[in-house]
Design a protein around this motif. Structure first.
Motif, PDB file in Angstrom:
ATOM      1  N   ARG A  47     -68.264  68.901 -91.265  1.00 45.69           N
ATOM      2  CA  ARG A  47     -68.249  67.631 -92.002  1.00 45.69           C
ATOM      3  C   ARG A  47     -68.145  66.456 -91.036  1.00 45.69           C
ATOM      4  NH1 ARG A  47     -69.878  65.925 -95.749  1.00 45.69           N
ATOM      5  NH2 ARG A  47     -68.127  64.756 -96.654  1.00 45.69           N
ATOM      6  N   GLN A  48     -67.354  66.615 -89.987  1.00 43.67           N
ATOM      7  CA  GLN A  48     -67.190  65.564 -88.999  1.00 43.67           C
ATOM      8  C   GLN A  48     -68.521  65.247 -88.320  1.00 43.67           C
ATOM      9  OE1 GLN A  48     -64.442  66.613 -85.889  1.00 43.67           O
ATOM     10  NE2 GLN A  48     -64.002  64.501 -85.351  1.00 43.67           N
ATOM     11  N   ALA A  49     -69.249  66.282 -87.940  1.00 45.81           N
ATOM     12  CA  ALA A  49     -70.546  66.080 -87.290  1.00 45.81           C
ATOM     13  C   ALA A  49     -71.534  65.389 -88.230  1.00 45.81           C
ATOM     14  CB  ALA A  49     -71.105  67.425 -86.833  1.00 45.81           C
ATOM     15  N   GLU A  50     -71.530  65.784 -89.515  1.00 49.48           N
ATOM     16  CA  GLU A  50     -72.415  65.146 -90.486  1.00 49.48           C
ATOM     17  C   GLU A  50     -72.106  63.657 -90.629  1.00 49.48           C
ATOM     18  OE1 GLU A  50     -71.906  67.206 -94.123  1.00 49.48           O
ATOM     19  OE2 GLU A  50     -72.865  69.063 -93.436  1.00 49.48           O
ATOM     20  N   MET A  51     -70.834  63.319 -90.708  1.00 49.50           N
ATOM     21  CA  MET A  51     -70.428  61.928 -90.872  1.00 49.50           C
ATOM     22  C   MET A  51     -70.810  61.090 -89.659  1.00 49.50           C
ATOM     23  SD  MET A  51     -66.692  62.415 -92.637  1.00 49.50           S
ATOM     24  CE  MET A  51     -66.534  63.156 -94.280  1.00 49.50           C
ATOM     25  N   VAL A  52     -70.646  61.663 -88.486  1.00 49.57           N
ATOM     26  CA  VAL A  52     -70.993  60.933 -87.257  1.00 49.57           C
ATOM     27  C   VAL A  52     -72.494  60.672 -87.212  1.00 49.57           C
ATOM     28  CG1 VAL A  52     -71.155  61.118 -84.749  1.00 49.57           C
ATOM     29  CG2 VAL A  52     -69.019  61.717 -85.914  1.00 49.57           C
ATOM     30  N   ARG A  53     -73.277  61.702 -87.586  1.00 52.42           N
ATOM     31  CA  ARG A  53     -74.740  61.515 -87.573  1.00 52.42           C
ATOM     32  C   ARG A  53     -75.162  60.434 -88.550  1.00 52.42           C
ATOM     33  NH1 ARG A  53     -74.853  67.242 -86.964  1.00 52.42           N
ATOM     34  NH2 ARG A  53     -75.037  67.514 -89.229  1.00 52.42           N
ATOM     35  N   ARG A  54     -74.537  60.395 -89.728  1.00 53.51           N
ATOM     36  CA  ARG A  54     -74.888  59.363 -90.708  1.00 53.51           C
ATOM     37  C   ARG A  54     -74.519  57.976 -90.193  1.00 53.51           C
ATOM     38  NH1 ARG A  54     -72.733  62.810 -94.771  1.00 53.51           N
ATOM     39  NH2 ARG A  54     -70.913  61.447 -94.944  1.00 53.51           N
ATOM     40  N   ALA A  66     -60.765  58.833 -86.627  1.00 52.55           N
ATOM     41  CA  ALA A  66     -60.857  58.327 -87.993  1.00 52.55           C
ATOM     42  C   ALA A  66     -61.832  59.162 -88.817  1.00 52.55           C
ATOM     43  CB  ALA A  66     -61.291  56.859 -87.979  1.00 52.55           C
ATOM     44  N   VAL A  67     -62.951  59.548 -88.199  1.00 54.46           N
ATOM     45  CA  VAL A  67     -63.931  60.371 -88.901  1.00 54.46           C
ATOM     46  C   VAL A  67     -63.338  61.737 -89.211  1.00 54.46           C
ATOM     47  CG1 VAL A  67     -66.137  61.569 -88.670  1.00 54.46           C
ATOM     48  CG2 VAL A  67     -65.946  59.195 -87.954  1.00 54.46           C
ATOM     49  N   ARG A  68     -62.563  62.281 -88.284  1.00 56.06           N
ATOM     50  CA  ARG A  68     -61.960  63.595 -88.521  1.00 56.06           C
ATOM     51  C   ARG A  68     -61.015  63.548 -89.730  1.00 56.06           C
ATOM     52  NH1 ARG A  68     -60.898  68.668 -86.291  1.00 56.06           N
ATOM     53  NH2 ARG A  68     -58.986  69.529 -87.212  1.00 56.06           N
ATOM     54  N   GLU A  69     -60.206  62.505 -89.808  1.00 54.70           N
ATOM     55  CA  GLU A  69     -59.288  62.392 -90.945  1.00 54.70           C
ATOM     56  C   GLU A  69     -60.063  62.361 -92.256  1.00 54.70           C
ATOM     57  OE1 GLU A  69     -56.267  59.499 -90.863  1.00 54.70           O
ATOM     58  OE2 GLU A  69     -55.562  60.005 -88.857  1.00 54.70           O
ATOM     59  N   GLU A  70     -61.181  61.628 -92.265  1.00 55.71           N
ATOM     60  CA  GLU A  70     -62.009  61.579 -93.468  1.00 55.71           C
ATOM     61  C   GLU A  70     -62.601  62.949 -93.761  1.00 55.71           C
ATOM     62  OE1 GLU A  70     -65.927  59.184 -95.198  1.00 55.71           O
ATOM     63  OE2 GLU A  70     -64.971  58.557 -93.311  1.00 55.71           O
ATOM     64  N   ALA A  71     -63.006  63.654 -92.715  1.00 52.52           N
ATOM     65  CA  ALA A  71     -63.579  64.992 -92.888  1.00 52.52           C
ATOM     66  C   ALA A  71     -62.541  65.964 -93.430  1.00 52.52           C
ATOM     67  CB  ALA A  71     -64.135  65.501 -91.561  1.00 52.52           C
ATOM     68  N   GLU A  72     -61.312  65.860 -92.962  1.00 54.59           N
ATOM     69  CA  GLU A  72     -60.248  66.750 -93.435  1.00 54.59           C
ATOM     70  C   GLU A  72     -60.034  66.598 -94.941  1.00 54.59           C
ATOM     71  OE1 GLU A  72     -57.539  66.801 -89.318  1.00 54.59           O
ATOM     72  OE2 GLU A  72     -56.942  65.592 -91.055  1.00 54.59           O
ATOM     73  N   ARG A  73     -60.167  65.377 -95.413  1.00 51.90           N
ATOM     74  CA  ARG A  73     -59.909  65.115 -96.837  1.00 51.90           C
ATOM     75  C   ARG A  73     -61.109  65.427 -97.724  1.00 51.90           C
ATOM     76  NH1 ARG A  73     -55.159  62.537 -97.309  1.00 51.90           N
ATOM     77  NH2 ARG A  73     -54.305  61.543 -95.446  1.00 51.90           N
ATOM     78  N   SER A  74     -62.258  65.703 -97.123  1.00 50.11           N
ATOM     79  CA  SER A  74     -63.466  65.913 -97.936  1.00 50.11           C
ATOM     80  C   SER A  74     -63.995  67.336 -97.848  1.00 50.11           C
ATOM     81  CB  SER A  74     -64.564  64.936 -97.481  1.00 50.11           C
ATOM     82  OG  SER A  74     -64.943  65.206 -96.143  1.00 50.11           O
ATOM     83  N   VAL A  75     -63.215  68.246 -97.294  1.00 47.51           N
ATOM     84  CA  VAL A  75     -63.693  69.621 -97.114  1.00 47.51           C
ATOM     85  C   VAL A  75     -63.912  70.324 -98.443  1.00 47.51           C
ATOM     86  CG1 VAL A  75     -62.928  71.913 -96.361  1.00 47.51           C
ATOM     87  CG2 VAL A  75     -62.817  69.999 -94.782  1.00 47.51           C
ATOM     88  N   GLY A  76     -63.061  70.059 -99.427  1.00 43.54           N
ATOM     89  CA  GLY A  76     -63.165  70.757-100.707  1.00 43.54           C
ATOM     90  C   GLY A  76     -62.391  72.065-100.681  1.00 43.54           C
TER      91      GLY A  76
END
Length: 326
Positions: free
Chosen positions: A210-217, A234-244
Motif C-alpha cells: 500500500r505504501q508503494a502504491e501511495m508513493v507512486r500516485r 507519513a505515507v506509511r502511517e496512512e498505509a497502516e490505516r488502510s490495509v483492511g
C-alpha cells in the motif's frame, strides 16, 4: 522480514486491556500526553501515538478488548487487523493492563488470546504485565509484597510473561513517574527482539504494498527514491490505516461461545464483598474480606460462623501487631 530503517530505532508498544483497566492512563504516562478521552478506551477503536519518552522514539498502539468471549467475530477480525497493522512489523512488547484489585480471569483470557494468535513466544518473550489501580494498596505497602502475600493469581500471570511486570503509578509526583516510564522502556529494550509471526509478516507485506502504491500516485509514477524520509513516514502511517482486514481465522482461533451471561455467582459476590469493605479502614479490609470469603466457600450456618470467627481473629492479630509496633 527486515525492519524498515525508518523504524529500526523506534520502540513499538501495544497496550491491551478492558475499559476502565488503566489503558488510557498508561498511554498518557508513557508519552506525556494529556489524559484525553479521545482514546481507544472511549472510541472502541485502535489508536496509535508517536513521540519521545526518556530520550527514546516510541510508538504506542492502544487496542480495545477484542479478546473477550462476547466479541462479535467480524468485529474481532477488524480490531485484530487494525492493531496488527498499526504495530507492524511487530511490537517489541505487549503491555497488558491488569488492575490489582480485580480477579485475574480477564487478563488470563487476554494472554490465551495472544498465544493463539501469535504463538507462545509472544507471551513468554514479548509480554509485560502492567499493574494498575495501585492506589488501592495501603500507603506503606509495596506492590511486590502485596502480590506475594495476597495475589498468587496475579503472580501466575507474571510467570507466564517471563517474570516481567511493572507499574507506572509511582508514588512521589512527576519525577517518580518519569523514572517509572524510563524503567519500563529499559525492560522493553531488554526484550530486544520484536514479536514476529506469520500474521505480522502478512501485515507488513500489505503495508509496504500500500505504501508503494501511495508513493507512486503522489509522484505520478516516479520511483520512491524521490520521496523524503518524512514523507515516507507519513505515507506509511496512512498505509497502516488502510490495509483492511487481514486473513485472521477468528472462527477456529476463537470458537463460538455461549451467549453472554450475567456475571458469575462468584464474581458477583466478589464485587459485593470488595464493595462493602471499602468503607472500612484499610487495615481492616483484608481481614473482613478474608472472613467473608471463608463463609462463602464453606457455606451454610457453619460457614457463616466460621467466616465471622476467621475475620475476627485476623482483625485482632493485626490490632495487636499494630499496638506492639507502636
Amino acid at each position: 522480514m527486515s525492519t524498515p530503517a525508518a523504524h529500526s530505532a523506534e520502540l513499538r508498544l501495544v497496550v491491551l486491556g478492558r475499559t476502565g483497566e488503566g489503558k488510557r492512563s498508561a498511554v498518557s504516562s508513557i508519552l506525556g500526553l494529556d489524559d484525553s478521552p479521545q482514546d481507544a478506551d472511549v472510541t472502541q477503536e485502535c489508536s496509535k501515538h508517536r513521540g519521545e519518552a526518556a530520550g527514546r522514539r516510541v510508538a504506542v498502539v492502544s487496542s480495545p478488548a477484542w479478546f473477550g468471549s462476547g466479541c462479535d467475530p467480524e468485529e474481532r477480525r477488524r480490531l485484530v487487523s487494525s492493531f496488527v497493522s498499526l504495530s507492524s512489523p511487530g511490537p517489541h512488547v505487549f503491555l497488558l493492563c491488569v488492575p490489582v484489585n480485580q480477579p485475574a480471569d480477564g487478563a488470563a483470557d487476554a494472554l490465551d488470546a495472544l498465544t493463539k494468535l501469535f504463538g507462545a513466544p509472544a507471551v513468554s518473550a514479548n509480554a509485560v504485565v502492567l499493574f494498575t489501580h495501585t492506589e488501592e494498596l495501603e500507603e506503606d505497602e509495596q506492590l511486590e509484597g502485596y502480590l506475594a502475600t495476597w495475589r498468587k493469581d496475579l503472580l501466575q500471570l507474571v510467570e507466564r510473561c517471563g517474570g516481567r511486570y511493572h507499574t507506572l503509578e509511582a508514588r512521589g509526583g512527576e519525577a517518580e513517574e518519569g523514572k517509572a516510564v524510563e524503567a519500563l522502556l529499559e525492560k522493553v529494550e531488554r526484550v530486544a527482539r520484536p514479536c514476529g509471526c506469520p500474521l505480522y509478516q502478512q501485515a507488513e507485506a500489505r503495508v509496504r504494498e500500500r505504501q508503494a502504491e501511495m508513493v507512486r500516485r503522489r509522484r505520478g509514477g516516479d520511483q520512491a527514491g524521490d520521496v523524503t524520509e518524512e514523507e515516507m513516514e507519513a505515507v506509511r502511517e496512512e498505509a497502516e490505516r488502510s490495509v483492511g482486514d487481514l486473513e485472521v481465522d477468528v472462527e477456529s482461533i476463537f470458537p463460538p461461545s455461549a451467549p453472554p451471561q450475567a456475571p458469575s455467582f462468584l464474581w458477583a459476590l466478589w464485587e459485593k464483598l470488595t464493595g462493602w469493605t471499602r468503607w472500612l479502614p484499610r487495615v481492616l479490609r483484608r481481614e473482613a474480606l478474608l472472613g467473608a470469603l471463608v463463609g462463602l466457600f464453606v457455606g451454610g450456618p457453619y460457614g457463616g460462623m466460621m467466616g465471622a470467627t476467621v475475620g475476627s481473629v485476623a482483625t485482632e492479630v493485626v490490632r495487636r501487631r499494630t499496638q506492639k509496633a507502636k
